[in-house]
Structure formats: structure tokens, C-alpha cells
Write an enzyme that holds these catalytic residues in place. Structure first.
Site, PDB file in Angstrom:
ATOM      1  N   TYR A  15      22.595  26.624  27.012  1.00 25.86           N
ATOM      2  CA  TYR A  15      23.673  27.547  27.377  1.00 25.86           C
ATOM      3  C   TYR A  15      24.678  26.867  28.312  1.00 25.86           C
ATOM      4  O   TYR A  15      25.889  26.885  28.059  1.00 25.86           O
ATOM      5  CB  TYR A  15      23.071  28.791  28.047  1.00 25.86           C
ATOM      6  CG  TYR A  15      24.124  29.757  28.543  1.00 25.86           C
ATOM      7  CD1 TYR A  15      24.760  30.632  27.664  1.00 25.86           C
ATOM      8  CD2 TYR A  15      24.500  29.778  29.879  1.00 25.86           C
ATOM      9  CE1 TYR A  15      25.741  31.506  28.111  1.00 25.86           C
ATOM     10  CE2 TYR A  15      25.473  30.656  30.341  1.00 25.86           C
ATOM     11  CZ  TYR A  15      26.088  31.506  29.450  1.00 25.86           C
ATOM     12  OH  TYR A  15      27.070  32.367  29.905  1.00 25.86           O
ATOM     13  N   ASP A  39      29.936  40.116  33.237  1.00 26.03           N
ATOM     14  CA  ASP A  39      30.355  38.942  34.022  1.00 26.03           C
ATOM     15  C   ASP A  39      31.754  39.178  34.580  1.00 26.03           C
ATOM     16  O   ASP A  39      32.720  39.134  33.832  1.00 26.03           O
ATOM     17  CB  ASP A  39      30.329  37.709  33.121  1.00 26.03           C
ATOM     18  CG  ASP A  39      30.595  36.414  33.899  1.00 26.03           C
ATOM     19  OD1 ASP A  39      31.096  36.466  35.041  1.00 26.03           O
ATOM     20  OD2 ASP A  39      30.314  35.341  33.341  1.00 26.03           O
ATOM     21  N   ASP A  99      23.342  33.411  37.310  1.00 25.64           N
ATOM     22  CA  ASP A  99      23.197  34.229  36.104  1.00 25.64           C
ATOM     23  C   ASP A  99      21.782  34.786  36.043  1.00 25.64           C
ATOM     24  O   ASP A  99      20.817  34.064  36.329  1.00 25.64           O
ATOM     25  CB  ASP A  99      23.427  33.385  34.841  1.00 25.64           C
ATOM     26  CG  ASP A  99      24.897  33.228  34.487  1.00 25.64           C
ATOM     27  OD1 ASP A  99      25.758  33.684  35.261  1.00 25.64           O
ATOM     28  OD2 ASP A  99      25.180  32.642  33.425  1.00 25.64           O
TER      29      ASP A  99
END
Lengths: 124, 124
Positions: A15, A39, A99
């Protein structure tokens, strides 16, 4: 069977690499169908493939490098710190986030929430 | 009005300090009524004050030091990396986690999820 720590770590590494230097398709291939993206946290979650594709499409053409920091994994959930630097000629814009992701049994991302604020974006 | 970044950061710093060197009451004072604790993620969440008190009670008598690492905050949510070292005579047990917390308008913790696995606990 739940995804292993190793498989989840592979997805995270792919990712970070794909966000920085890959295509939107590279990133989307890591997501499970029906995944959501929020996000930063506090904004409306993106719940369709089209809207997630749009989100990553914005950064696809940029020249970027990324660095993965601390990674923690527990039971199909991971949190990790990473920095994404966008190179704009002489200038660099660096954003550092944590994240939080959840994963399905195939280690595909089922949800992503990015935690960061304006103070986490620095121009150098 | 939502808690400010500064207030949330104060709560996080107090939390890390209290977990390492404070009492259970110090820690509990940072939680909102009705808060939940899931540590590590994947275990049954603790949803009563009694069960949260029991959780922190286990580590209260231990000699511990803590260090706060990366902290990210967005819209009443925070994620942060911290290390907690337990001193057992000559030996040290260090655990490094990422906690994800949500906060109410008074910057009290409404939920805590700790993301870590066996590989994040090291004996030195």
C-alpha cells in the site's frame, strides 16, 4: 481463516509503495469490494469504488516518496505511521499520518481511516 | 464544542504518565462515563467501569516507565505509539503499541483500542 500478520504486513508495505509510486489500480487492488476510506478521520467516508478511485487519482500523477514507520497488527486490524513526501520542483511537502486499517481473510483492506491534522503537513 | 487538539494531547500525555506511574484512579479520571477498552484489539471490549478498573489495577503495582512516540489527532480521534517498560529487578519487559482513542467534548476518553501483538513485547 483470518489473514496472518505476515500477509497483513505485505499488504501494508504494498500500500505504502503503491500510494507513493504506483497507479490507482495498484492501490485499488489492495482493497476488498465494499471497502471504506475516511481520510482524514472526521470527513465523510468514501464508500464506493468510484469515490475511492477518485481519492487516489488525485495523487497518482505526483512525484512522491513514502516511508513506513511504526507498524502494529492485532486480529485483522493494523495501525501504522507513514510519511508521504511530494516533490514539487525544489519544494517538498511532507505529510505524516497514522492509518488504521481492517483486513479481510485474504488480507485485503476493508476499511482505512487516516488520522492527521494540518500540523502534520510540512513544506520544506 | 469538540475538544481541541491541545486538550486531547494533554489527555494523552496524562494517560501515558498515569499508566506508567500513577494510580488506577489517575487513569480512570481520564475516561468518560460509559467508555470502552479493547486491549489488544480482538479481545472482548471492557464496557464497565469495574472491568476497566480491574484492567489497570493489574499494572498499578508494577515499576514502569513510559515513552510517548508519534501522536496523530483528527476530529476527536487520536492514534499514538507508546512504549511501556516494566522493571522486574534486573530484567525489563518492553511493550510497544499503537493506541487509538476517541474523546468527548471535554477531552475525556470515550474509547481505547490498543493494537499490538506478541512480537511487540520484548524482554531485555
Amino acid at each position: 481463516m483470518a489473514a496472518s500478520r505476515e500477509d497483513i504486513l505485505n499488504t501494508i508495505e504494498s500500500y505504502v509503495k503503491s500510494v507513493a509510486g504506483g497507479t490507482v489500480d495498484d492501490v485499488l487492488a489492495l482493497y476488498a469490494p465494499g471497502a471504506t476510506v475516511e481520510d482524514p478521520v472526521g470527513t465523510d467516508p468514501r464508500t464506493t469504488e468510484e469515490s475511492i478511485r477518485e481519492f487516489y487519482g488525485i495523487i497518482e500523477p505526483l512525484e512522491q516518496t513514502a516511508e513506513l514507520g511504526v507498524v502494529k497488527i492485532a486480529a485483522g486490524t493494523a495501525a501504522f505511521n507513514f510519511s508521504l513526501t511530494t516533490h514539487l520542483g525544489e519544494q517538498k511537502v511532507e505529510i505524516s499520518v497514522i492509518d488504521v486499517m481492517t483486513f479481510d481473510d485474504d488480507a485485503k483492506i476493508t476499511s482505512m481511516k487516516a488520522i492527521w491534522g494540518p500540523e502534520d503537513m510540512v513544506t520544506r
